[in-house]
Design a protein around this motif. Structure first.
Motif, PDB file in Angstrom:
ATOM      1  N   VAL A  37      32.206  26.452 -57.953  1.00 17.33           N
ATOM      2  CA  VAL A  37      33.115  27.206 -57.082  1.00 17.33           C
ATOM      3  C   VAL A  37      32.606  28.639 -56.958  1.00 17.33           C
ATOM      4  O   VAL A  37      32.584  29.226 -55.875  1.00 17.33           O
ATOM      5  N   GLU A  38      32.138  29.181 -58.072  1.00 17.66           N
ATOM      6  CA  GLU A  38      31.625  30.557 -58.092  1.00 17.66           C
ATOM      7  C   GLU A  38      30.350  30.680 -57.248  1.00 17.66           C
ATOM      8  O   GLU A  38      30.184  31.636 -56.490  1.00 17.66           O
ATOM      9  N   VAL A  39      29.471  29.709 -57.383  1.00 20.82           N
ATOM     10  CA  VAL A  39      28.219  29.724 -56.608  1.00 20.82           C
ATOM     11  C   VAL A  39      28.552  29.648 -55.117  1.00 20.82           C
ATOM     12  O   VAL A  39      27.983  30.364 -54.293  1.00 20.82           O
ATOM     13  N   ARG A  40      29.515  28.806 -54.789  1.00 22.27           N
ATOM     14  CA  ARG A  40      29.910  28.666 -53.381  1.00 22.27           C
ATOM     15  C   ARG A  40      30.469  29.981 -52.842  1.00 22.27           C
ATOM     16  O   ARG A  40      30.093  30.427 -51.765  1.00 22.27           O
ATOM     17  N   ARG A  41      31.346  30.598 -53.654  1.00 20.76           N
ATOM     18  CA  ARG A  41      31.923  31.895 -53.230  1.00 20.76           C
ATOM     19  C   ARG A  41      30.826  32.921 -53.019  1.00 20.76           C
ATOM     20  O   ARG A  41      30.854  33.695 -52.072  1.00 20.76           O
ATOM     21  N   GLY A  42      29.841  32.938 -53.916  1.00 25.39           N
ATOM     22  CA  GLY A  42      28.738  33.906 -53.817  1.00 25.39           C
ATOM     23  C   GLY A  42      27.962  33.719 -52.521  1.00 25.39           C
ATOM     24  O   GLY A  42      27.665  34.683 -51.804  1.00 25.39           O
ATOM     25  N   LYS A 141      18.588  26.368 -57.254  1.00 25.94           N
ATOM     26  CA  LYS A 141      18.040  27.563 -57.924  1.00 25.94           C
ATOM     27  C   LYS A 141      19.169  28.342 -58.590  1.00 25.94           C
ATOM     28  O   LYS A 141      19.055  28.757 -59.738  1.00 25.94           O
ATOM     29  N   ALA A 142      20.259  28.557 -57.840  1.00 25.04           N
ATOM     30  CA  ALA A 142      21.372  29.352 -58.385  1.00 25.04           C
ATOM     31  C   ALA A 142      21.908  28.701 -59.661  1.00 25.04           C
ATOM     32  O   ALA A 142      22.244  29.402 -60.635  1.00 25.04           O
ATOM     33  N   ARG A 151      14.436  32.258 -64.002  1.00 25.21           N
ATOM     34  CA  ARG A 151      14.719  33.560 -63.391  1.00 25.21           C
ATOM     35  C   ARG A 151      14.171  33.546 -61.982  1.00 25.21           C
ATOM     36  O   ARG A 151      13.234  32.798 -61.683  1.00 25.21           O
ATOM     37  N   TYR A 152      14.752  34.377 -61.130  1.00 26.45           N
ATOM     38  CA  TYR A 152      14.216  34.487 -59.773  1.00 26.45           C
ATOM     39  C   TYR A 152      12.965  35.357 -59.777  1.00 26.45           C
ATOM     40  O   TYR A 152      12.911  36.375 -60.477  1.00 26.45           O
ATOM     41  N   GLN A 185      24.147  35.927 -65.267  1.00 25.03           N
ATOM     42  CA  GLN A 185      24.017  36.532 -63.939  1.00 25.03           C
ATOM     43  C   GLN A 185      22.555  36.467 -63.514  1.00 25.03           C
ATOM     44  O   GLN A 185      21.662  36.524 -64.363  1.00 25.03           O
ATOM     45  N   PRO A 186      22.292  36.356 -62.193  1.00 26.78           N
ATOM     46  CA  PRO A 186      20.897  36.226 -61.759  1.00 26.78           C
ATOM     47  C   PRO A 186      20.064  37.453 -62.114  1.00 26.78           C
ATOM     48  O   PRO A 186      20.537  38.583 -61.999  1.00 26.78           O
TER      49      PRO A 186
END
Ligand code: B12
Ligand code: SF4
Ligand code: SF4
Length: 317
Positions: A37-42, A141-142, A151-152, A185-186
């Motif tokens: 849900v958090e990834v979607r919101r982001g 990836k997220a 890591r990115y 966090q990324p």
């Protein structure tokens, strides 16, 4: 492994999963299903804030993900993320007595088979302890970065220990409780702090030092995955792979240990190359040519592969 280690592995499904993954050279993590849900919101928040070109968003992202777990699973408690090392392919096309190598980037070779195998392995292990896993089409990836596995890079690709960016990622919904939430966090690779190699190497300016995320609408990969003609502004020299683009990976110092992960073959004869450049339909190709193409398993439609091949070879012939 001591007897105590073995009994711990058998008692804890997550430890068992990680041990099976590690034995194959893969890495694995589990995050609570609620993190989706958090990834979607982001992602949707970034879109609302104007971070994406709107045509690009509509084409590549708007319908790319299935945010709800499958009903067949019952209650989804976690998402399991797995990454495994993959190699690039070096095909050879013969043209008038010359042999021209053309790259297929890692993750395009045996794309479907590799992804399915990863989820099937996870499901098989989980079934042995009374749980299940079902493939998830989510931002991989997220999730891998959030799970602490990667890591990115500044180039927006996910880098994994020992695999660099040469990693295929799979995600699966599961009814397995996530356990301790590993969410992070990324963050960008430390190597990126003093490096701009991918920014310089990118033929279209898709990678920016000013912002994250990528200007996906400019990325050669986006342009050569979608139907239609290439835009006039795209230089012919930008084409460097049968599908996708390798420039921000081959120039990346964080990939130096994996840059040699390339497998040779197949070789296409002068006649096969001629037919592909003429975009002859699959039904008219010899069984031998089809076997070579199908062995690649790139998920790309035949006409698009022919179009891309013509663009790569245009600079060579
Ligand atoms: C859409 C897509 C593309 C698009 C857009 C790429 C992109 N960067 O989004 C296009 C067609 C351009 C593309 C290209 C490629 N792709 Co692609 N792509 C996807 C897909 C379907 C979704 C990716 C996605 O979620 N995009 C949305 C963006 C916004 O998500 P994100 O990049 O994770 O962005 C997050 C960060 O920006 C973060 N963030 C925000 N602010 C900040 C600030 C900082 C400092 C940091 C660190 C992070 C951060 O928040 C964002 C949202 O969560 C996935 C498959 C899947 N189901 O996940 C494959 C996938 C990501 N692609 C993959 C690959 C291999 C590629 C290519 C390398 C292929 C190639 N060689 O040609 C290129 C690389 C291009 C590049 N430099 O990124 C792999 C990734 C493997 C890996 N190790 O990372 C995937 C997982 C597919 C697979 N085969 O498994 N891709
Ligand atoms: S080329 Fe440099 S800046 Fe780009 S991802 Fe690699 S280390 Fe980071
Ligand atoms: S894949 Fe190619 S076009 Fe896309 S960001 Fe990397 S270098 Fe640029």
């Amino acid at each position: 492994m001591t007897c105590d280690d073995v009994s711990m592995v058998l008692e804890d499904p997550q430890t068992l999963l990680r041990a099976v993954a590690a034995a194959r050279g893969w890495v694995l993590g589990a995050v609570p299903a609620a993190r989706v849900v958090e990834v979607r919101r982001g992602l949707e928040g970034a879109h609302a804030a104007g971070s994406f070109d709107s045509d690009f968003y509509d084409l590549e992202l708007a319908d790319a993900f299935h945010w709800e777990p499958p009903a067949e699973l019952g209650e989804a408690r976690s998402v399991i993320v797995v990454a495994r090392p993959v190699t690039a392919g070096r095909l050879v096309f013969r043209v008038g007595g010359r042999t021209i190598p053309v790259v297929v980037p890692p993750t395009y070779r045996r794309f479907r088979a590799v992804g399915q195998e990863m989820v099937a392995q996870v499901d098989q292990v989980l079934r042995s302890v009374g749980h299940r896993a079902v493939a998830a089409e989510l931002p991989k990836k997220a999730l891998a970065v959030g799970a602490g596995l990667a890591r990115y890079g500044r180039n927006n690709i996910a880098y994994f220990p020992r695999m660099g960016s040469y990693a295929q990622i799979a995600a699966a919904w599961s009814d397995l409780p996530a356990g301790e939430d590993p969410w992070r966090q990324p963050a960008m690779l430390e190597d990126c702090a003093a490096c701009r190699a991918c920014v310089v190497a990118c033929p279209t300016g898709a990678i920016s030092t000013e912002r994250f995320p990528l200007h996906g609408e400019l990325c050669v990969t986006h342009l050569n995955e979608w139907p239609g003609s290439f835009p006039d502004w795209l230089p012919g020299s930008a084409h460097n792979a049968l599908v996708g683009c390798m420039r921000c990976q081959t120039t990346c110092p964080a990939d130096k240990d994996v840059a040699g992960w390339v497998e040779d073959g197949p070789v296409f004869s002068d006649e096969e190359t001629r037919l592909l450049l003429a975009a002859v339909p699959r039904e008219e190709l010899a069984a031998e040519t089809l076997a070579k193409l199908d062995g690649l398993d790139t998920f790309m439609e035949h006409g698009l592969l022919c179009r891309n091949l013509a663009a790569v070879l245009a600079g060579e012939i």
